[in-house]
Design an enzyme around this catalytic site. Structure first.
Site, short mmCIF file in Angstrom:
data_model
loop_
_atom_site.label_atom_id
_atom_site.label_comp_id
_atom_site.label_asym_id
_atom_site.label_seq_id
_atom_site.Cartn_x
_atom_site.Cartn_y
_atom_site.Cartn_z
N LYS A 80 -5.29 9.21 52.84
CA LYS A 80 -5.98 7.98 52.44
C LYS A 80 -6.90 7.58 53.56
O LYS A 80 -6.66 7.94 54.73
CB LYS A 80 -4.92 6.89 52.21
CG LYS A 80 -5.36 5.77 51.32
CD LYS A 80 -5.03 6.01 49.86
CE LYS A 80 -5.50 4.86 49.00
NZ LYS A 80 -5.14 5.01 47.60
N GLY A 185 -2.18 -7.98 33.06
CA GLY A 185 -3.45 -7.41 33.54
C GLY A 185 -4.01 -6.43 32.53
O GLY A 185 -3.50 -5.32 32.36
N VAL A 186 -5.09 -6.86 31.83
CA VAL A 186 -5.71 -5.97 30.85
C VAL A 186 -7.12 -5.60 31.34
O VAL A 186 -8.12 -5.91 30.70
CB VAL A 186 -5.71 -6.55 29.41
CG1 VAL A 186 -4.45 -6.16 28.68
CG2 VAL A 186 -5.87 -8.07 29.39
N GLY A 187 -7.16 -4.95 32.50
CA GLY A 187 -8.41 -4.46 33.06
C GLY A 187 -8.64 -3.03 32.61
O GLY A 187 -8.33 -2.66 31.47
N ASN A 188 -9.17 -2.21 33.51
CA ASN A 188 -9.52 -0.84 33.14
C ASN A 188 -8.35 -0.05 32.57
O ASN A 188 -8.49 0.65 31.57
CB ASN A 188 -10.06 -0.11 34.38
CG ASN A 188 -11.47 -0.55 34.69
OD1 ASN A 188 -12.26 -0.75 33.78
ND2 ASN A 188 -11.75 -0.73 35.96
N VAL A 189 -7.20 -0.15 33.21
CA VAL A 189 -6.04 0.61 32.74
C VAL A 189 -5.28 -0.17 31.67
O VAL A 189 -4.97 0.36 30.59
CB VAL A 189 -5.09 0.96 33.91
CG1 VAL A 189 -3.86 1.70 33.40
CG2 VAL A 189 -5.81 1.82 34.96
#
Ligand code: NAD
Length: 366
Positions: A80, A185-189
């Site tokens: 990382k 959380g209903v973002g990209n994923v």
């Protein structure tokens, strides 16, 4: 600042500290383990309060990538990088180019991908000076649709596959019709996971700090709107935390009503012992670093040129890995996160042992 005796050091193979006063670049690259292949992991840009905080973060995240890639059965190691600075104020093309030059100097031992504070366009700027960046090439996604390099659709599909494996194991059912699922959380994923679940007939509850994201899930998918306070504690079958980490903690675990936890967010357990606390409540936890590996699988195939079918088949392996973890946990009484860590160590240490034996054989032949 300690390094070798740092509590998170965990025998990292390589650490590099990059500084470029002209552009303001201050970055750390951590390579935890390359026994399975080059270390692939995100490049995060964040306004860390201290060098110490940045070092701790990069060591922890890099180690996590070794475990994630080993459990996803990828020929990749763990690494990382972090850039110290505010991405909204300090990110510039010159700084990203300087980072690219430094990455090139590592000769491919570490491959950078998108992470919080960096985007696909940022990585494309780094790529002017190095080929050791990933997640920037347009390709066919796991579903046969063109992908711009964003791994979120594949991550969401992997979470869906893993959620099904957890439901089968805990609730003994393969049909998701009427299954009650709460998504934080209903973002990209999270939104794409909601789409898969809706198609499979599940009943959904959603909460997102961004009203428009929540309204999209309510409007397009018929999800019920929940509140920030309730979303994790609703009387549903499954909770899918897809926003942030550390939501499984001393405060939340005693109040959970769901019997399955299967979400995309990293580092869901606030402390390692929360793994046991979840098990003590007879709740099945699908370890985050196993269930959310779809993204790294997608990036891996983008680099190696796999077909949509290969990506899809590999992502579906997440379900089998989870089933093995759940069975081992049941038979040993050890919580699922700990079982997953042990399984990953078996995989990357076995590979390191094989490499060592091969080099000894070669040395003997000389
Ligand atoms: P995202 O930023 O697109 O979505 C996160 C959503 O959560 C946003 O809609 C945001 O408004 C919402 N949110 C933030 N704080 C919240 C809160 N307190 N309560 C409710 N909602 C909140 O991110 P993403 O790409 O969908 O990733 C979601 C999680 O999955 C992250 O933790 C990420 O690290 C992890 N993850 C993502 C991928 C990937 O491929 N995108 C891969 C592995 C892990």
């Amino acid at each position: 600042m300690t390094v070798f005796s740092h509590p998170e050091f965990d025998n990292h193979e390589h650490l590099s500290f990059f500084c470029d006063p002209e552009t303001g670049l201050k970055a750390i690259v951590a390579i935890h383990n390359t026994s399975r292949g080059p270390a692939l992991g995100g490049c995060r840009m964040f306004p860390y309060a201290s060098d110490e905080e940045a070092l701790r973060d990069v060591l922890r995240l890099s180690r996590g990538m070794t475990y994630k890639s080993a459990l996803a059965n990828l020929d990749l190691g763990g690494g990382k990088s972090v850039i110290i600075g505010d991405p909204r104020k300090q990110k510039s093309e010159a700084l990203l180019e300087a980072m690219g030059k430094h990455l090139e100097g590592l000769g491919g031992q570490y491959i950078a991908a998108e992470d919080s504070g960096t985007s696909v366009p940022d990585l494309k700027v780094m790529a002017r000076h190095t080929k050791h960046v990933a997640g920037i090439v347009e390709h066919m996604g796991f579903d046969g649709q063109p992908s711009n390099g964003d791994p979120s659709p594949t991550t969401a599909y992997g979470v869906f596959v893993g959620l099904k494996a957890a439901v089968k194991h805990k609730l003994g059912r393969e049909d998701l019709a009427g299954l009650k699922v709460a998504i934080q959380g209903v973002g990209n994923v999270g939104f794409r996971l909601a789409q898969h679940l809706k198609e499979a007939g599940a009943e959904l509850w959603v909460y997102d700090i961004h009203q428009e994201n929540m309204q999209r899930a309510v409007g397009e998918l018929g999800a019920h709107a929940a509140s920030a306070e309730d979303i994790l504690f609703l009387p549903v079958d499954v909770i899918a935390p897809c926003a942030m980490g550390a939501v499984l903690n001393d405060d939340s675990i005693p109040r959970l009503k769901a019997t399955v936890i299967a979400g995309a967010a990293n580092n869901l357990l606030q402390r390692p012992d929360h793994d046991q606390a979840v098990k003590d409540r007879n709740i099945l936890y699908a370890p985050d670093f196993v269930i959310n590996a779809g993204g790294i699988i997608d990036v891996f195939y983008e680099r190696t040129g796999g077909t949509s079918e290969e990506v899809r088949a590999h992502v579906e392996g997440i379900g089998r890995t989870l089933s093995e973890i759940f069975k081992r946990s049941d038979s040993s009484g050890i919580p699922t996160g700990t079982v997953a860590n042990t399984l990953a160590e078996e995989r990357f240490r076995k590979r390191a042992g094989a490499a060592q034996a091969q080099s000894e054989q070669l040395a003997g032949a000389e």
